[in-house]
Scaffold this active site. Structure first.
Site, mmCIF file in Angstrom:
data_model
loop_
_atom_site.group_PDB
_atom_site.id
_atom_site.type_symbol
_atom_site.label_atom_id
_atom_site.label_comp_id
_atom_site.label_asym_id
_atom_site.label_seq_id
_atom_site.Cartn_x
_atom_site.Cartn_y
_atom_site.Cartn_z
ATOM 1 N N LYS A 277 2.987 21.318 -7.311
ATOM 2 C CA LYS A 277 1.602 21.089 -7.750
ATOM 3 C C LYS A 277 1.169 22.096 -8.823
ATOM 4 O O LYS A 277 1.841 23.107 -9.046
ATOM 5 C CB LYS A 277 0.682 21.137 -6.521
ATOM 6 C CG LYS A 277 0.985 20.020 -5.505
ATOM 7 C CD LYS A 277 -0.049 19.997 -4.387
ATOM 8 C CE LYS A 277 0.237 18.856 -3.410
ATOM 9 N NZ LYS A 277 -0.829 18.743 -2.379
ATOM 10 N N TYR B 266 -3.035 9.060 -5.072
ATOM 11 C CA TYR B 266 -3.615 9.442 -3.776
ATOM 12 C C TYR B 266 -4.579 8.378 -3.235
ATOM 13 O O TYR B 266 -5.438 8.698 -2.407
ATOM 14 C CB TYR B 266 -4.332 10.788 -3.891
ATOM 15 C CG TYR B 266 -3.403 11.984 -3.788
ATOM 16 C CD1 TYR B 266 -2.681 12.241 -2.614
ATOM 17 C CD2 TYR B 266 -3.250 12.871 -4.846
ATOM 18 C CE1 TYR B 266 -1.837 13.341 -2.506
ATOM 19 C CE2 TYR B 266 -2.401 13.980 -4.748
ATOM 20 C CZ TYR B 266 -1.710 14.204 -3.566
ATOM 21 O OH TYR B 266 -0.879 15.294 -3.453
ATOM 22 N N PHE C 202 -12.268 15.037 0.704
ATOM 23 C CA PHE C 202 -11.619 15.911 -0.270
ATOM 24 C C PHE C 202 -10.993 15.151 -1.433
ATOM 25 O O PHE C 202 -10.377 15.769 -2.311
ATOM 26 C CB PHE C 202 -10.567 16.784 0.421
ATOM 27 C CG PHE C 202 -9.499 16.015 1.175
ATOM 28 C CD1 PHE C 202 -8.434 15.415 0.517
ATOM 29 C CD2 PHE C 202 -9.574 15.898 2.551
ATOM 30 C CE1 PHE C 202 -7.458 14.711 1.206
ATOM 31 C CE2 PHE C 202 -8.596 15.181 3.262
ATOM 32 C CZ PHE C 202 -7.537 14.593 2.579
ATOM 33 N N ARG D 234 9.784 17.714 4.489
ATOM 34 C CA ARG D 234 8.511 18.047 5.146
ATOM 35 C C ARG D 234 8.640 19.341 5.951
ATOM 36 O O ARG D 234 7.698 20.132 6.011
ATOM 37 C CB ARG D 234 8.066 16.897 6.064
ATOM 38 C CG ARG D 234 7.788 15.566 5.372
ATOM 39 C CD ARG D 234 6.494 15.493 4.623
ATOM 40 N NE ARG D 234 5.335 15.831 5.403
ATOM 41 C CZ ARG D 234 4.075 15.637 4.988
ATOM 42 N NH1 ARG D 234 3.838 15.095 3.789
ATOM 43 N NH2 ARG D 234 3.067 15.993 5.732
ATOM 44 N N THR E 48 0.250 21.215 6.154
ATOM 45 C CA THR E 48 -0.636 20.984 5.005
ATOM 46 C C THR E 48 -1.429 22.232 4.624
ATOM 47 O O THR E 48 -1.545 22.561 3.442
ATOM 48 C CB THR E 48 -1.605 19.831 5.337
ATOM 49 O OG1 THR E 48 -0.833 18.686 5.723
ATOM 50 C CG2 THR E 48 -2.471 19.474 4.136
ATOM 51 N N ARG F 293 4.828 26.220 1.844
ATOM 52 C CA ARG F 293 3.364 26.324 1.820
ATOM 53 C C ARG F 293 2.881 27.675 2.341
ATOM 54 O O ARG F 293 1.898 28.218 1.834
ATOM 55 C CB ARG F 293 2.750 25.150 2.586
ATOM 56 C CG ARG F 293 2.770 23.862 1.735
ATOM 57 C CD ARG F 293 2.463 22.639 2.511
ATOM 58 N NE ARG F 293 2.082 21.512 1.654
ATOM 59 C CZ ARG F 293 1.892 20.278 2.100
ATOM 60 N NH1 ARG F 293 2.063 20.010 3.384
ATOM 61 N NH2 ARG F 293 1.545 19.319 1.273
ATOM 62 N N HIS G 38 3.858 18.607 -2.688
ATOM 63 C CA HIS G 38 3.661 17.316 -2.016
ATOM 64 C C HIS G 38 5.034 16.807 -1.608
ATOM 65 O O HIS G 38 6.014 17.006 -2.327
ATOM 66 C CB HIS G 38 3.021 16.296 -2.970
ATOM 67 C CG HIS G 38 3.114 14.876 -2.459
ATOM 68 N ND1 HIS G 38 2.169 14.340 -1.625
ATOM 69 C CD2 HIS G 38 4.070 13.922 -2.635
ATOM 70 C CE1 HIS G 38 2.540 13.095 -1.310
ATOM 71 N NE2 HIS G 38 3.679 12.823 -1.914
ATOM 72 N N GLU H 248 6.451 6.104 -4.029
ATOM 73 C CA GLU H 248 6.122 7.300 -4.816
ATOM 74 C C GLU H 248 7.194 7.603 -5.867
ATOM 75 O O GLU H 248 6.878 8.046 -6.973
ATOM 76 C CB GLU H 248 5.911 8.500 -3.885
ATOM 77 C CG GLU H 248 4.638 8.354 -3.063
ATOM 78 C CD GLU H 248 4.402 9.480 -2.070
ATOM 79 O OE1 GLU H 248 3.360 9.459 -1.406
ATOM 80 O OE2 GLU H 248 5.261 10.385 -1.954
HETATM 81 P P1 DAT Z 1 0.223 16.369 3.236
HETATM 82 O O1 DAT Z 1 0.187 16.766 1.771
HETATM 83 O O2 DAT Z 1 0.710 17.504 4.112
HETATM 84 O O3 DAT Z 1 0.951 15.090 3.473
HETATM 85 P P2 DAT Z 1 -2.249 14.869 3.574
HETATM 86 O O4 DAT Z 1 -1.466 13.663 3.190
HETATM 87 O O5 DAT Z 1 -3.056 14.805 4.841
HETATM 88 O O6 DAT Z 1 -1.288 16.160 3.689
HETATM 89 O O7 DAT Z 1 -3.251 15.267 2.409
HETATM 90 C C1 DAT Z 1 -2.854 15.130 1.070
HETATM 91 C C2 DAT Z 1 -3.354 16.320 0.296
HETATM 92 O O8 DAT Z 1 -4.781 16.336 0.316
HETATM 93 C C3 DAT Z 1 -2.945 17.677 0.847
HETATM 94 O O9 DAT Z 1 -1.656 18.090 0.438
HETATM 95 C C4 DAT Z 1 -4.011 18.573 0.294
HETATM 96 C C5 DAT Z 1 -5.242 17.681 0.349
HETATM 97 N N1 DAT Z 1 -6.004 17.911 1.574
HETATM 98 C C6 DAT Z 1 -5.687 17.494 2.814
HETATM 99 N N2 DAT Z 1 -6.606 17.882 3.713
HETATM 100 C C7 DAT Z 1 -7.533 18.578 3.008
HETATM 101 C C8 DAT Z 1 -8.727 19.273 3.342
HETATM 102 N N3 DAT Z 1 -9.185 19.308 4.599
HETATM 103 N N4 DAT Z 1 -9.419 19.879 2.340
HETATM 104 C C9 DAT Z 1 -8.975 19.850 1.068
HETATM 105 N N5 DAT Z 1 -7.841 19.212 0.672
HETATM 106 C C10 DAT Z 1 -7.141 18.602 1.632
HETATM 107 MG MG MG Z 2 0.512 13.157 2.893
#
Ligand code: DAT
Ligand code: MG
Length: 142
Positions: free
Chosen positions: A10, A50, A58, A86, A92, A103, A116, A127
């Site tokens: 990222k 996304y 968010f 993962r 996350t 991370r 990601h 993707e």
């Molecule tokens: P991951 O990237 O672990 O698969 P996700 O699919 O739930 O997680 O979310 C996608 C992205 O969105 C994540 O990498 C960062 C952002 N994100 C997730 N939860 C968030 C939050 N509570 N506040 C801000 N950004 C968030």
């Molecule tokens: Mg995800």
């Protein structure tokens, strides 16, 4: 089973010169980089990538952030590559990620969390197709 998955380094991690460090971790864990490029997403492309999160609070911030600078996208191949990636990434939220994960070590906060990774075989296929033409992916097997 040999799989492929999509990884994104990222904007925060690219900005902080962590491309090499992050790819080294994938390679050391036995994942092979079979596709890769540096690019910048437009806000519209970030929203499309996304789209599954469009109702989340968010979403707008995430898309602004993901289009804020160049990202490094790669296709990783290996045994159980989706889950393995993962695991190497960690949770996350970097504050909750296990020691030794990308991370934990490279992330800034839950939004700027360095990487990601696809979360399943269908999302991985979609993707990878979002970023790569078939001839840009050099799989060792199918
Ligand atoms: P991951 O990237 O672990 O698969 P996700 O699919 O739930 O997680 O979310 C996608 C992205 O969105 C994540 O990498 C960062 C952002 N994100 C997730 N939860 C968030 C939050 N509570 N506040 C801000 N950004 C968030
Ligand atoms: Mg995800």
């Amino acid at each position: 089973m040999t799989e492929v998955t999509l990884s994104i380094i990222k904007p925060d991690a690219v900005q902080r010169n962590l491309i090499g460090e992050i790819l080294r971790r994938f390679e050391s864990a036995g994942l092979k980089v079979v596709g890769g490029k540096l690019l910048r997403l437009s806000p519209e492309r970030a929203q499309a990538f996304y789209a599954v999160h469009k109702e989340r609070p968010f979403f707008a911030g995430l898309c602004t952030y993901m289009s804020s600078g160049p990202i490094f996208v790669s296709v990783l191949e290996g045994e159980g590559a989706i889950v393995k990636n993962r695991e190497i990434m960690g949770a996350t939220d970097p504050a909750k990620a296990a020691p030794g994960t990308i991370r934990k070590d490279c992330g800034t906060d839950v939004e700027a969390n360095a990487v990601h990774g696809s979360d399943g075989s269908e999302t991985a296929a979609a993707e990878i197709a979002f970023f790569f033409k078939p001839e840009e992916v050099f799989r060792s097997s199918k």
